[in-house]
Every structure is written in C-alpha cells, then in structure tokens.
Write a protein that holds these residues in place. Structure first.
Motif, PDB file in Angstrom:
ATOM      1  N   LYS A  69       5.686  -5.651   0.089  1.00 26.99           N
ATOM      2  CA  LYS A  69       5.608  -4.423  -0.567  1.00 26.99           C
ATOM      3  C   LYS A  69       6.684  -3.352   0.194  1.00 26.99           C
ATOM      4  O   LYS A  69       7.157  -2.535  -0.566  1.00 26.99           O
ATOM      5  CB  LYS A  69       4.168  -3.841  -0.687  1.00 26.99           C
ATOM      6  N   PHE A  70       6.535  -3.366   1.349  1.00 27.66           N
ATOM      7  CA  PHE A  70       7.465  -2.438   2.110  1.00 27.66           C
ATOM      8  C   PHE A  70       9.052  -2.737   1.666  1.00 27.66           C
ATOM      9  O   PHE A  70       9.709  -1.800   1.588  1.00 27.66           O
ATOM     10  CB  PHE A  70       7.333  -2.449   3.389  1.00 27.66           C
ATOM     11  N   SER A  71       9.232  -4.083   1.694  1.00 26.13           N
ATOM     12  CA  SER A  71      10.584  -4.322   1.348  1.00 26.13           C
ATOM     13  C   SER A  71      10.955  -4.021   0.105  1.00 26.13           C
ATOM     14  O   SER A  71      12.151  -3.561  -0.227  1.00 26.13           O
ATOM     15  CB  SER A  71      10.831  -5.779   1.242  1.00 26.13           C
ATOM     16  N   ASN A  72      10.098  -3.889  -1.069  1.00 28.50           N
ATOM     17  CA  ASN A  72      10.588  -3.348  -2.224  1.00 28.50           C
ATOM     18  C   ASN A  72      10.421  -1.844  -2.554  1.00 28.50           C
ATOM     19  O   ASN A  72      10.970  -1.404  -3.743  1.00 28.50           O
ATOM     20  CB  ASN A  72       9.358  -4.140  -3.365  1.00 28.50           C
ATOM     21  N   SER A  73      10.006  -1.231  -1.679  1.00 30.52           N
ATOM     22  CA  SER A  73      10.068   0.572  -1.763  1.00 30.52           C
ATOM     23  C   SER A  73      10.294   1.027  -0.491  1.00 30.52           C
ATOM     24  O   SER A  73       9.738   1.867   0.163  1.00 30.52           O
ATOM     25  CB  SER A  73       8.058   0.784  -1.990  1.00 30.52           C
ATOM     26  N   GLN A  74      11.290   0.423   0.272  1.00 34.11           N
ATOM     27  CA  GLN A  74      11.707   0.822   1.644  1.00 34.11           C
ATOM     28  C   GLN A  74      12.128   2.151   1.625  1.00 34.11           C
ATOM     29  O   GLN A  74      11.688   3.069   2.516  1.00 34.11           O
ATOM     30  CB  GLN A  74      13.014  -0.040   2.272  1.00 34.11           C
ATOM     31  N   ASP A  75      12.789   2.587   0.789  1.00 31.50           N
ATOM     32  CA  ASP A  75      13.623   3.920   0.741  1.00 31.50           C
ATOM     33  C   ASP A  75      12.484   5.201   0.395  1.00 31.50           C
ATOM     34  O   ASP A  75      12.390   5.963   1.117  1.00 31.50           O
ATOM     35  CB  ASP A  75      14.709   4.160  -0.419  1.00 31.50           C
ATOM     36  N   SER A  76      11.438   4.827  -0.536  1.00 30.50           N
ATOM     37  CA  SER A  76      10.513   5.792  -0.645  1.00 30.50           C
ATOM     38  C   SER A  76       9.325   5.917   0.289  1.00 30.50           C
ATOM     39  O   SER A  76       8.814   7.012   0.725  1.00 30.50           O
ATOM     40  CB  SER A  76       9.695   5.472  -2.027  1.00 30.50           C
ATOM     41  N   VAL A  77       9.162   4.771   1.041  1.00 33.70           N
ATOM     42  CA  VAL A  77       8.530   4.815   2.120  1.00 33.70           C
ATOM     43  C   VAL A  77       9.056   5.641   3.442  1.00 33.70           C
ATOM     44  O   VAL A  77       8.334   6.484   4.149  1.00 33.70           O
ATOM     45  CB  VAL A  77       7.898   3.492   2.692  1.00 33.70           C
ATOM     46  N   ARG A  78      10.367   5.474   3.445  1.00 32.78           N
ATOM     47  CA  ARG A  78      11.167   6.216   4.630  1.00 32.78           C
ATOM     48  C   ARG A  78      11.232   7.875   4.253  1.00 32.78           C
ATOM     49  O   ARG A  78      11.026   8.391   4.928  1.00 32.78           O
ATOM     50  CB  ARG A  78      12.523   5.821   4.779  1.00 32.78           C
ATOM     51  N   ARG A  79      11.100   7.928   2.830  1.00 34.34           N
ATOM     52  CA  ARG A  79      11.088   9.423   2.622  1.00 34.34           C
ATOM     53  C   ARG A  79       9.598   9.998   2.809  1.00 34.34           C
ATOM     54  O   ARG A  79       9.691  11.272   3.498  1.00 34.34           O
ATOM     55  CB  ARG A  79      11.567   9.665   1.257  1.00 34.34           C
ATOM     56  N   LEU A  80       8.896   9.445   2.587  1.00 36.44           N
ATOM     57  CA  LEU A  80       7.447   9.784   2.858  1.00 36.44           C
ATOM     58  C   LEU A  80       7.120   9.995   4.224  1.00 36.44           C
ATOM     59  O   LEU A  80       6.592  10.961   4.558  1.00 36.44           O
ATOM     60  CB  LEU A  80       6.545   8.750   2.198  1.00 36.44           C
TER      61      LEU A  80
ATOM     62  N   ASP B 241       9.283  10.397   6.663  1.00 36.57           N
ATOM     63  CA  ASP B 241      10.083  11.689   7.116  1.00 36.57           C
ATOM     64  C   ASP B 241       9.355  12.886   6.528  1.00 36.57           C
ATOM     65  O   ASP B 241       9.324  14.069   7.506  1.00 36.57           O
ATOM     66  CB  ASP B 241      11.545  11.695   6.544  1.00 36.57           C
ATOM     67  N   GLU B 242       8.877  13.102   5.590  1.00 43.84           N
ATOM     68  CA  GLU B 242       8.132  14.258   5.105  1.00 43.84           C
ATOM     69  C   GLU B 242       6.812  14.535   6.118  1.00 43.84           C
ATOM     70  O   GLU B 242       6.646  15.664   6.434  1.00 43.84           O
ATOM     71  CB  GLU B 242       7.742  14.183   3.565  1.00 43.84           C
ATOM     72  N   TYR B 243       6.256  13.523   6.241  1.00 47.08           N
ATOM     73  CA  TYR B 243       4.918  13.680   7.350  1.00 47.08           C
ATOM     74  C   TYR B 243       5.474  13.848   8.402  1.00 47.08           C
ATOM     75  O   TYR B 243       4.582  14.487   9.438  1.00 47.08           O
ATOM     76  CB  TYR B 243       4.138  12.192   7.017  1.00 47.08           C
ATOM     77  N   LEU B 244       6.454  13.151   9.072  1.00 52.29           N
ATOM     78  CA  LEU B 244       6.905  13.557  10.319  1.00 52.29           C
ATOM     79  C   LEU B 244       7.339  15.003  10.709  1.00 52.29           C
ATOM     80  O   LEU B 244       6.878  15.452  11.574  1.00 52.29           O
ATOM     81  CB  LEU B 244       8.131  12.750  10.629  1.00 52.29           C
ATOM     82  N   ASP B 245       7.864  15.517   9.692  1.00 56.90           N
ATOM     83  CA  ASP B 245       8.283  17.023   9.506  1.00 56.90           C
ATOM     84  C   ASP B 245       6.915  17.833   9.714  1.00 56.90           C
ATOM     85  O   ASP B 245       6.844  18.828  10.280  1.00 56.90           O
ATOM     86  CB  ASP B 245       9.147  17.498   8.621  1.00 56.90           C
ATOM     87  N   VAL B 246       5.914  17.355   9.048  1.00 56.12           N
ATOM     88  CA  VAL B 246       4.595  18.115   8.980  1.00 56.12           C
ATOM     89  C   VAL B 246       4.040  18.288  10.348  1.00 56.12           C
ATOM     90  O   VAL B 246       3.456  19.232  10.666  1.00 56.12           O
ATOM     91  CB  VAL B 246       3.767  17.765   7.829  1.00 56.12           C
ATOM     92  N   PHE B 247       4.004  17.065  10.924  1.00 59.10           N
ATOM     93  CA  PHE B 247       3.273  16.707  12.055  1.00 59.10           C
ATOM     94  C   PHE B 247       3.867  17.104  13.305  1.00 59.10           C
ATOM     95  O   PHE B 247       3.331  17.187  14.428  1.00 59.10           O
ATOM     96  CB  PHE B 247       2.625  15.279  12.131  1.00 59.10           C
ATOM     97  N   ARG B 248       5.224  17.326  13.431  1.00 59.87           N
ATOM     98  CA  ARG B 248       6.060  17.381  14.522  1.00 59.87           C
ATOM     99  C   ARG B 248       5.631  18.742  15.028  1.00 59.87           C
ATOM    100  O   ARG B 248       5.436  18.820  16.228  1.00 59.87           O
ATOM    101  CB  ARG B 248       7.631  17.721  14.045  1.00 59.87           C
ATOM    102  N   PRO B 249       5.642  19.914  14.538  1.00 56.34           N
ATOM    103  CA  PRO B 249       5.032  21.155  15.130  1.00 56.34           C
ATOM    104  C   PRO B 249       3.453  21.150  15.697  1.00 56.34           C
ATOM    105  O   PRO B 249       3.188  21.421  16.906  1.00 56.34           O
ATOM    106  CB  PRO B 249       4.998  22.213  14.062  1.00 56.34           C
TER     107      PRO B 249
END
Length: 257
Positions: free
Chosen positions: A99-110, A112-120
């Motif tokens: 499933k990850f191989s078929n939606s790799q880009d969308s998972v990466r974007r998601l 990165d978004e959560y990473l930006d939220v939790f980084r602070p």
C-alpha cells in the motif's frame, strides 16, 4: 510438578480402548464389573466402562501417542502457533509495504506535515527530530523505488507463506514440516546474528534463542538428517509402538512367547 501427559490428553480427547485377538492379552485388558465390561485405555492405562473402540490382531492396534510423544506433540504445536502468529504479522507488513508503494508521495507529504507539527513539541523536550535515527530511517524509505518496494512486499509474502506452511505441518506433526522448519530456521540464523551485531534488543535475543532451541530440539528428537539412527530408527520406534502399547498395558513383556 511433573505433567501426566497421558491422563491430560485422555481428559481432553477421551480414552482409547482396543480388544486384541490374543486371549492372553485380551483377558489382561478386559474385566467384568457390576456395571458391565471395562477395557483398559491404551494411553493412560485406566479401565473404561463400555465396548472397546476397536478389535483385531495386537499389531493392528491403533498407534496412540503417549508419554514423551505427547510432550513432543505439545512442543511442536507451540512452535506451530508461534510460526502462525509470525506468518500473519509478516503478511500484514507485506500489505503495508504494498500500500505504501502505491501512495508513496502522499504518505511522504503527510509525514512531513506531521513532522512540522511535532518538531516544536519535541524541541521543547530537547529532542531534535531532524537528527532522530527513527525519522531518518523513515525518510530513507521514501527514496526507495516503486519496483523495489514491490519486490520487498513479494519477498515478505513468500517468507510468510513458508511460516504458515510450517505452522500447519507442525500442528499435524508432519515429518516434512519438521525438515522444512529446521532448514528454513537455520538458514535465517546468520541474518539474526548479524542483526544483533547492528542493534541488540531483548526481542531479537529471545527470537534467536527460541529458533536455535527449535532447530536443535526438532533435529534431535525427530532423528532428522540421520541423527540418532535417522529415519529407520524413527520408523521402527513408531511401528513397534502399537504392539508394545498393547503388551505393556496387558502386563505381558514385549516379545514373550
């Protein structure tokens, strides 16, 4: 506390009785009571009220697992459950990779978004997510090609299939499954040892110890690869068990004239 495997099994599955044609054996296995005739169980040795489950020549008596054989069967079924759980888990991992191989880009974007939220939040606790080994490992997976991920998913499914086949075969105590388990488990031992050199964890150590014990136990107890007399000794032991059980239950020494 010593486990009485014979009575434990009879309590779960019921007794097994047999009426041999040989009068000397028959009279020792049979008795008459006020409630009716009773026959001695070939597994636990207790007398059981009612008709015997079978009759005929002593050497045609059913091969009833007892004692050490029942203990071995219990261990094999424990290993079968462990293989089945592991196989199902690997199937789930393979499906996740697919499933990850078929939606790799969308998972990466998601991600990165959560990473930006939790980084602070993590920075407040003096933990740098940008230099986290876990985050780094996840980010590396985003660089894998689609075909590579599909190959990984396929290999995981193949491995899971081996585990599940082992589980079924071990549950029914099939000899081919014992060979398959020893060969397949031993083949992955070097990889498990290598993983320990990379990172030590109690789970990895426990898995390695369990697999080593499983290989040694099955190979020795089941006389695989010519050990302890090999297949011939194993077959002789099993083929003679039926007559021996009748004779032992009847109190007649094996081979008596």
């Amino acid at each position: 506390m010593k486990i009485d495997w014979d009575r434990r099994t009879c309590a779960r599955k019921g007794h097994v009785t047999y009426a041999p044609d040989d009068p000397r054996l028959r009279v020792r296995l049979h008795a008459e009571t006020a409630l009716g005739e009773v026959w001695r169980c070939l597994r636990c040795g207790d007398f059981v009220l009612g008709e015997p489950h079978g009759s005929g020549p002593a050497d045609h008596a059913p091969l009833v697992p007892r004692g050490k054989v029942l203990r071995d069967l219990f261990i094999l079924r424990f290993l079968a459950i462990e293989r089945a759980v592991r196989g199902v888990f690997i199937v789930l991992v393979a499906l996740a990779v697919w499933k990850f191989s078929n939606s790799q880009d969308s998972v990466r974007r998601l991600f990165d978004e959560y990473l930006d939220v939790f980084r602070p939040v993590f920075r407040h606790f003096h933990y740098d997510l940008d230099h986290s080994p876990v985050v780094g490992t996840i980010q590396k997976t985003f660089g894998y090609k689609h075909d590579t991920l599909l190959l990984v998913a396929g290999l995981l499914l193949a491995y899971a299939l081996i585990e599940l086949v082992e589980a079924v075969g071990l549950w029914y105590a099939k000899r081919w499954a014992e060979y398959l388990t020893v060969v397949a488990t031993a083949a992955f031992l070097p990889l498990e040892i290598y993983e320990l050199t990379e990172h030590i964890s109690w789970l990895k150590i426990a898995t390695l110890v369990l697999n080593v014990l499983a290989v040694l136990y099955i190979a020795l107890a089941k006389r695989l690869f010519g050990l302890r007399g090999g297949r011939r000794a194993f077959d002789e032991e099993r083929e003679s068990a039926s007559l021996l059980e009748v004779e032992e239950s009847a109190g007649v020494p094996a081979g008596a004239a």
